[in-house]
Design a protein around this motif. Sequence first.
Motif, PDB file in Angstrom:
ATOM      1  N   PRO A 111       0.822  -1.091  -0.084  1.00  0.00           N
ATOM      2  CA  PRO A 111      -0.158  -0.121   0.049  1.00  0.00           C
ATOM      3  C   PRO A 111       1.019   1.113   0.007  1.00  0.00           C
ATOM      4  O   PRO A 111       2.226   1.065  -0.088  1.00  0.00           O
ATOM      5  N   GLY A 112       0.474   2.474   0.103  1.00  0.00           N
ATOM      6  CA  GLY A 112       1.225   3.752  -0.032  1.00  0.00           C
ATOM      7  C   GLY A 112       0.685   4.913   0.691  1.00  0.00           C
ATOM      8  O   GLY A 112       1.477   5.749   0.800  1.00  0.00           O
ATOM      9  N   HIS A 113      -0.497   4.919   1.316  1.00  0.00           N
ATOM     10  CA  HIS A 113      -1.029   6.509   1.569  1.00  0.00           C
ATOM     11  C   HIS A 113      -0.339   7.001   2.906  1.00  0.00           C
ATOM     12  O   HIS A 113      -0.520   8.067   2.984  1.00  0.00           O
ATOM     13  N   HIS A 114       0.674   6.226   3.420  1.00  0.00           N
ATOM     14  CA  HIS A 114       1.413   6.930   4.323  1.00  0.00           C
ATOM     15  C   HIS A 114       2.531   7.252   4.062  1.00  0.00           C
ATOM     16  O   HIS A 114       3.498   8.203   4.776  1.00  0.00           O
ATOM     17  N   SER A 115       3.024   7.155   2.760  1.00  0.00           N
ATOM     18  CA  SER A 115       4.188   7.792   2.324  1.00  0.00           C
ATOM     19  C   SER A 115       4.074   9.176   1.743  1.00  0.00           C
ATOM     20  O   SER A 115       3.193   9.433   1.140  1.00  0.00           O
ATOM     21  N   MET A 116       5.163   9.861   2.422  1.00  0.00           N
ATOM     22  CA  MET A 116       4.993  11.528   2.065  1.00  0.00           C
ATOM     23  C   MET A 116       6.056  11.894   0.987  1.00  0.00           C
ATOM     24  O   MET A 116       6.462  10.980   0.392  1.00  0.00           O
ATOM     25  N   ARG A 117       6.095  13.177   0.715  1.00  0.00           N
ATOM     26  CA  ARG A 117       6.876  13.737  -0.415  1.00  0.00           C
ATOM     27  C   ARG A 117       8.259  13.237  -0.337  1.00  0.00           C
ATOM     28  O   ARG A 117       8.701  12.817  -1.248  1.00  0.00           O
ATOM     29  N   VAL A 118       8.939  13.518   0.800  1.00  0.00           N
ATOM     30  CA  VAL A 118      10.266  12.962   1.098  1.00  0.00           C
ATOM     31  C   VAL A 118      10.294  11.432   1.507  1.00  0.00           C
ATOM     32  O   VAL A 118       9.437  11.070   2.422  1.00  0.00           O
ATOM     33  N   VAL A 119      10.824  10.765   0.965  1.00  0.00           N
ATOM     34  CA  VAL A 119      11.046   9.119   1.419  1.00  0.00           C
ATOM     35  C   VAL A 119      12.589   8.786   1.822  1.00  0.00           C
ATOM     36  O   VAL A 119      13.475   8.810   1.015  1.00  0.00           O
ATOM     37  N   THR A 152     -10.813   6.137   2.267  1.00  0.00           N
ATOM     38  CA  THR A 152     -11.642   5.572   3.161  1.00  0.00           C
ATOM     39  C   THR A 152     -10.997   4.452   4.128  1.00  0.00           C
ATOM     40  O   THR A 152     -11.589   3.694   4.701  1.00  0.00           O
ATOM     41  N   ASP A 153      -9.766   4.458   4.146  1.00  0.00           N
ATOM     42  CA  ASP A 153      -8.883   3.883   5.184  1.00  0.00           C
ATOM     43  C   ASP A 153      -9.163   4.185   6.377  1.00  0.00           C
ATOM     44  O   ASP A 153      -9.557   5.358   6.918  1.00  0.00           O
ATOM     45  N   VAL A 154      -9.350   3.306   7.365  1.00  0.00           N
ATOM     46  CA  VAL A 154      -9.197   3.468   8.775  1.00  0.00           C
ATOM     47  C   VAL A 154      -8.399   4.724   9.448  1.00  0.00           C
ATOM     48  O   VAL A 154      -8.519   5.125  10.616  1.00  0.00           O
ATOM     49  N   HIS A 155      -7.388   4.595   9.005  1.00  0.00           N
ATOM     50  CA  HIS A 155      -6.062   5.025   9.247  1.00  0.00           C
ATOM     51  C   HIS A 155      -6.024   6.451   8.360  1.00  0.00           C
ATOM     52  O   HIS A 155      -5.971   6.338   7.355  1.00  0.00           O
ATOM     53  N   HIS A 156      -5.798   7.562   8.976  1.00  0.00           N
ATOM     54  CA  HIS A 156      -5.623   8.821   8.138  1.00  0.00           C
ATOM     55  C   HIS A 156      -4.677   8.703   7.231  1.00  0.00           C
ATOM     56  O   HIS A 156      -3.468   8.195   7.503  1.00  0.00           O
ATOM     57  N   GLY A 157      -4.948   9.045   6.036  1.00  0.00           N
ATOM     58  CA  GLY A 157      -4.077   8.910   4.882  1.00  0.00           C
ATOM     59  C   GLY A 157      -3.198  10.347   4.888  1.00  0.00           C
ATOM     60  O   GLY A 157      -3.393  11.203   4.206  1.00  0.00           O
ATOM     61  N   ASP A 158      -2.039  10.306   5.909  1.00  0.00           N
ATOM     62  CA  ASP A 158      -1.414  11.520   6.232  1.00  0.00           C
ATOM     63  C   ASP A 158      -0.210  11.558   5.137  1.00  0.00           C
ATOM     64  O   ASP A 158       0.130  12.739   4.837  1.00  0.00           O
ATOM     65  N   VAL A 170      -6.044  19.758  -5.985  1.00  0.00           N
ATOM     66  CA  VAL A 170      -6.412  18.341  -5.500  1.00  0.00           C
ATOM     67  C   VAL A 170      -6.932  18.349  -4.266  1.00  0.00           C
ATOM     68  O   VAL A 170      -6.711  19.159  -3.286  1.00  0.00           O
ATOM     69  N   LEU A 171      -8.231  17.965  -4.074  1.00  0.00           N
ATOM     70  CA  LEU A 171      -9.192  17.769  -3.160  1.00  0.00           C
ATOM     71  C   LEU A 171      -8.744  16.512  -2.090  1.00  0.00           C
ATOM     72  O   LEU A 171      -8.985  15.576  -2.914  1.00  0.00           O
ATOM     73  N   CYS A 172      -8.267  16.529  -0.960  1.00  0.00           N
ATOM     74  CA  CYS A 172      -8.126  15.405  -0.382  1.00  0.00           C
ATOM     75  C   CYS A 172      -9.020  15.401   0.861  1.00  0.00           C
ATOM     76  O   CYS A 172      -8.946  16.096   1.879  1.00  0.00           O
ATOM     77  N   ILE A 173      -9.789  14.321   0.923  1.00  0.00           N
ATOM     78  CA  ILE A 173     -10.846  14.222   1.991  1.00  0.00           C
ATOM     79  C   ILE A 173     -10.602  12.762   2.746  1.00  0.00           C
ATOM     80  O   ILE A 173     -10.488  11.749   1.839  1.00  0.00           O
ATOM     81  N   SER A 174     -10.308  12.611   4.137  1.00  0.00           N
ATOM     82  CA  SER A 174     -10.121  11.482   4.631  1.00  0.00           C
ATOM     83  C   SER A 174     -10.923  11.562   5.849  1.00  0.00           C
ATOM     84  O   SER A 174     -10.984  12.251   6.642  1.00  0.00           O
ATOM     85  N   PHE A 175     -11.812  10.250   5.773  1.00  0.00           N
ATOM     86  CA  PHE A 175     -12.469   9.877   7.112  1.00  0.00           C
ATOM     87  C   PHE A 175     -11.748   8.649   7.556  1.00  0.00           C
ATOM     88  O   PHE A 175     -11.290   7.824   6.794  1.00  0.00           O
ATOM     89  N   HIS A 176     -11.606   8.561   9.103  1.00  0.00           N
ATOM     90  CA  HIS A 176     -10.926   7.689   9.552  1.00  0.00           C
ATOM     91  C   HIS A 176     -11.341   7.548  11.272  1.00  0.00           C
ATOM     92  O   HIS A 176     -11.838   8.586  11.748  1.00  0.00           O
ATOM     93  N   GLN A 177     -10.640   6.646  11.710  1.00  0.00           N
ATOM     94  CA  GLN A 177     -10.984   6.593  13.144  1.00  0.00           C
ATOM     95  C   GLN A 177      -9.935   7.636  13.792  1.00  0.00           C
ATOM     96  O   GLN A 177      -8.843   7.963  13.372  1.00  0.00           O
TER      97      GLN A 177
END
Length: 454
Positions: A111-119, A152-158, A170-177
């Motif tokens: 998966p990938g949604h926790h990976s930020m601009r700098v890696v 729509t992942d339970v973890h915030h797509g930080d 780019v509109l980013c909407i995240s719902f999460h626990q």
Amino acid sequence: MASNAGAGKTGLIFFPAFDWAISPTHPEREERLLYTRDQIFEEGLMDLPQIEEYKPRLAENKDIARTHFCVPDVESQVTEAHLIAAGSTLTLADALEKGEIRNGFALVRPPGHHSMRVVHGNRGFCNINNMAILVEYLRTKYGHKRLAVIDTDVHHGDGTQEIFWHDPEVLCISFHQDGHTLYPGSGFVNEIGGPQALARTLNVPLPPGTTDEGIHYVLDNLILPILEEFKPDLVLNSAGQDNHYTDPLANMRFSANGYARLNEKLAPDICVLEGGYAVETALPYVNTGIIQAMAGLDYSHVREPDYVPGAFVQTDAMWREIKKTVDQVNEAWAKREEMVQMVRESLGDFYRRKKRVFYDTDMINESQEESVRLCPDCPGYMTITSSAQRGYGTLNNAFCVSIPRGACSSCREDAKEEYEEHLEDRRIGYVYLQDKDRDKFKFCNNMTHTQKGY
């Protein structure tokens, strides 16, 4: 939306990544997709005329560099499995744009949604951000300007949030626990984007135990109305499935049928699998429901063997919290232009912020200082100074420069000047220039005086 409504097929790609794992018993493992594939074949979905399976392909290093600053380079941070997972999303993008499919679902890992601009390494099971790479590809190759990413992942797509923090298109909407109760400890209502893109990042933290009814309230009263107003070219879904009531890493109460109904309402053009770790009790049913909803098939029969209708009920306190959060986010969206004007007038020529990033998988601590020019003529160029440490030893220091799409001549010249000045700074190991406007990328290893480009 895409101009391919006449194509009735749903494109699917499966990539279980047999040769990639954090550890043999890690929750993020190949069985996440194998049980799903067995279920889909058992149901006969792959034989239906509404479904078209595509083969994955490798993303190019340039596709990664368009989105990320990989330290020291792309080859050091990604494996072939990462390139295939990212490349699978691009294959579906091509099929969508050619009119071969109506929509598509990339069932891929890692998966990938926790990976930020700098890696600098792996955080939250993610090295590179498949969704963000897809967004940048769609913009570069097909000229899309306004895109929406619904996580729509339970973890915030930080990670996705951070990459598009300064991008008003780019509109980013995240719902999460709620991040007070779950990794990564972020995604609160006050996280609404950079000064030129306020309320293009929106977060909906939900109380543990939120059910189908609560999540659909968020969808109906917040996400869908905002999408209608934003009018994106495409809607993309980071399709995490760990809001499910059996997921071992979270505490939500979403069902497979609830996921399918969400997908039907959201009508995403492309879905990209993120998390979801109940490999037997959730993923086969959730994915089956999502695929059937995307293909316009009847999903009413999709139900987990242990599901009991009415078993999960939200308390009055939970309902009050959810409705209050939705009201707060709607208020931020309504005031977005007013806030941008007010903040820009108060900040001057540059916006700067410092932050720390923890790579929980690789145990790396990163310190960043970010600077964005608040240019009246273009989105403004960005610089990032990054230093990463593991334990007491420094891993890498980097200086990153990013030239945005539509850059004015002044920002272009100043950005190139900053890049060239830092080529002489021996305190910095790596210097990067990311030119999104011309789709050119290069970096220099200051220790060996070697340069490389994509």
